[in-house]
Design an enzyme around this catalytic site. Structure first.
Site, PDB file in Angstrom:
ATOM      1  N   ASP A   1       0.841  -1.197   0.000  1.00 31.22           N
ATOM      2  CA  ASP A   1       0.000   0.000   0.000  1.00 31.22           C
ATOM      3  C   ASP A   1       0.877   1.248   0.000  1.00 31.22           C
ATOM      4  OD1 ASP A   1      -2.916   1.065   0.604  1.00 31.22           O
ATOM      5  OD2 ASP A   1      -1.543   2.193   1.906  1.00 31.22           O
TER       6      ASP A   1
ATOM      7  N   GLU B   1      -4.674   2.140  -4.454  1.00 28.94           N
ATOM      8  CA  GLU B   1      -3.220   2.275  -4.411  1.00 28.94           C
ATOM      9  C   GLU B   1      -2.543   1.016  -3.867  1.00 28.94           C
ATOM     10  OE1 GLU B   1      -4.779   4.062  -0.493  1.00 28.94           O
ATOM     11  OE2 GLU B   1      -5.414   3.834  -2.580  1.00 28.94           O
TER      12      GLU B   1
ATOM     13  N   ASP C   1      -1.079   8.790 -10.394  1.00 28.81           N
ATOM     14  CA  ASP C   1      -1.128   7.664 -11.326  1.00 28.81           C
ATOM     15  C   ASP C   1       0.280   7.264 -11.770  1.00 28.81           C
ATOM     16  OD1 ASP C   1      -3.853   7.680 -11.154  1.00 28.81           O
ATOM     17  OD2 ASP C   1      -4.194   8.666 -13.087  1.00 28.81           O
TER      18      ASP C   1
END
Length: 373
Positions: A238, A282, A255
């Site tokens: 993460d 994410e 992104d």
């Protein structure tokens, strides 16, 4: 009972009857060949196998010494593939690719017209493939406007390719063209379907596997490891403080950071059986077959350090001035009463603990027994 003059004329003598029987025999042979050629389009797994079946069929039914199909490239400038069959060996002095400026087969491709070589010794373009060949007949294999290649037939008799025999091969060449066209259409459809399948299993943003692919692969690996009694490991990765990153630098930059993380994770993989997938938002997931807790932790720590070294700017992070990751790890041997969810749950709990302890760290979790809180 006397027959009429017309009936006597129609039946003819032995020579006429023999001629009619010969014509009927040729028609029957042609019909059999055409039917078999059509069937080959549905039998072979590959185009090469289809073509091989066709030349085998021709040499099985007709007394030709060599039968070969030579395919052209997409531009029609070079022969790129040849399959052949026959009673004689075919040994050409050069290999593929073969420019159409060369040989009688090239002449056929250049002109688009059938080439009858009644005496191979006196044809300036003939390329000998076997010293016993005396005559050759080469036909274009064309479906509509596309020239796929040529059908090459060679005989040991100079007078073998009579008008009737050539007419038979003309029909066979037309059938082959349709068969090749069908085989290529099938192959193109299979490639398109395979590409669609790959797209359906890929994440559009990062290019790695998506959640659907991960779930399918996890189920397969779980079953295999249950049978083999081998450990299966999962890393849930993460990005720390990802929402503040988007707020501070914009979603395009966020992104790009996810793409860099996906690329880095993929380049670190040393085994083909390891899956890197975008798990959601994410989060990335790394599925490691045949990996125990020690190996999984080592890989997780290596990835965490590599992300730090990448030093992607994160001005809104409370952890560091660059992007960091928290990683939850779990490795377990699948048991009969457990499901793949047990592995996901344990890695997820470990990831939550890593974030609760300050982020930018690896935590190894353990699977809970079924029914445990």
């Amino acid at each position: 009972m006397r027959r009429s003059t017309a009936e006597r004329h129609d039946s003819g003598g032995p020579a006429a009857r023999g001629h009619r029987q010969g014509v009927r025999g040729e028609r029957a042979t042609l019909t059999e060949i055409l039917a078999e050629v059509s069937a080959q389009a549905l039998q072979g797994e590959t185009l090469e196998e289809v073509l091989q079946r066709i030349v085998d069929c021709i040499t099985r039914h007709l007394p030709v010494a060599i039968a070969s199909i030579i395919l052209l490239d997409e531009e029609g400038t070079h022969f790129v593939q040849e399959v052949w069959a026959g009673k004689l060996e075919l040994d050409l002095p050069f290999g593929m690719p073969w420019p159409i400026e060369r040989g009688a087969a090239g002449r056929c491709a250049r002109t688009g017209e059938a080439q009858l070589i009644a005496d191979v010794e006196h044809d300036p373009d003939y390329v000998p493939g076997n010293a016993h060949v005396r005559s050759e007949y080469i036909l274009p294999i064309r479906h509509r406007s596309r020239l796929h290649g040529v059908l090459n037939l060679e005989a040991t008799q100079a007078d073998f390719f009579t008008l009737e025999v050539r007419a038979m091969f003309d029909a066979v060449a037309s059938q082959i063209a349709g068969t090749i066209h069908l085989a290529r259409v099938v192959r193109e459809l299979e490639l398109a379907n395979r590409k669609l399948e790959q797209l359906s299993m890929s994440d559009g943003l990062t290019g790695i596997a998506n959640r659907r692919c991960f779930d399918q692969r996890l189920g397969e690996e779980w079953t295999r490891h249950l049978r083999d009694r081998r450990p299966l490991a999962l890393l849930l990765v993460d990005v720390d403080c990802f929402k503040p990153l988007n707020d501070a630098c914009g979603h395009l930059y966020g992104d790009e950071c996810l793409r860099e993380l996906a690329r880095l994770s993929s380049t670190m993989i040393e085994r083909d059986d390891v899956l890197v997938a975008r798990y959601g938002g994410e989060e990335l997931a790394l599925l490691l077959p045949r990996s125990d807790q020690r190996e999984a932790r080592r890989r997780a720590e290596h990835l965490r350090r590599r992300v730090e070294k990448l030093a992607l700017a994160h001005p809104a992070s409370a952890i560091a001035p660059h992007v960091t990751v928290s990683i939850g790890v779990c490795a377990m041997r699948p048991g009969g009463t457990q499901s793949p969810d047990a592995l996901i749950d344990a890695a997820d709990r470990a990831l939550y603990a890593a974030k609760a302890r300050g982020r930018n760290r690896v935590v190894v979790g353990r699977a809970h027994p079924p029914g445990a809180p």
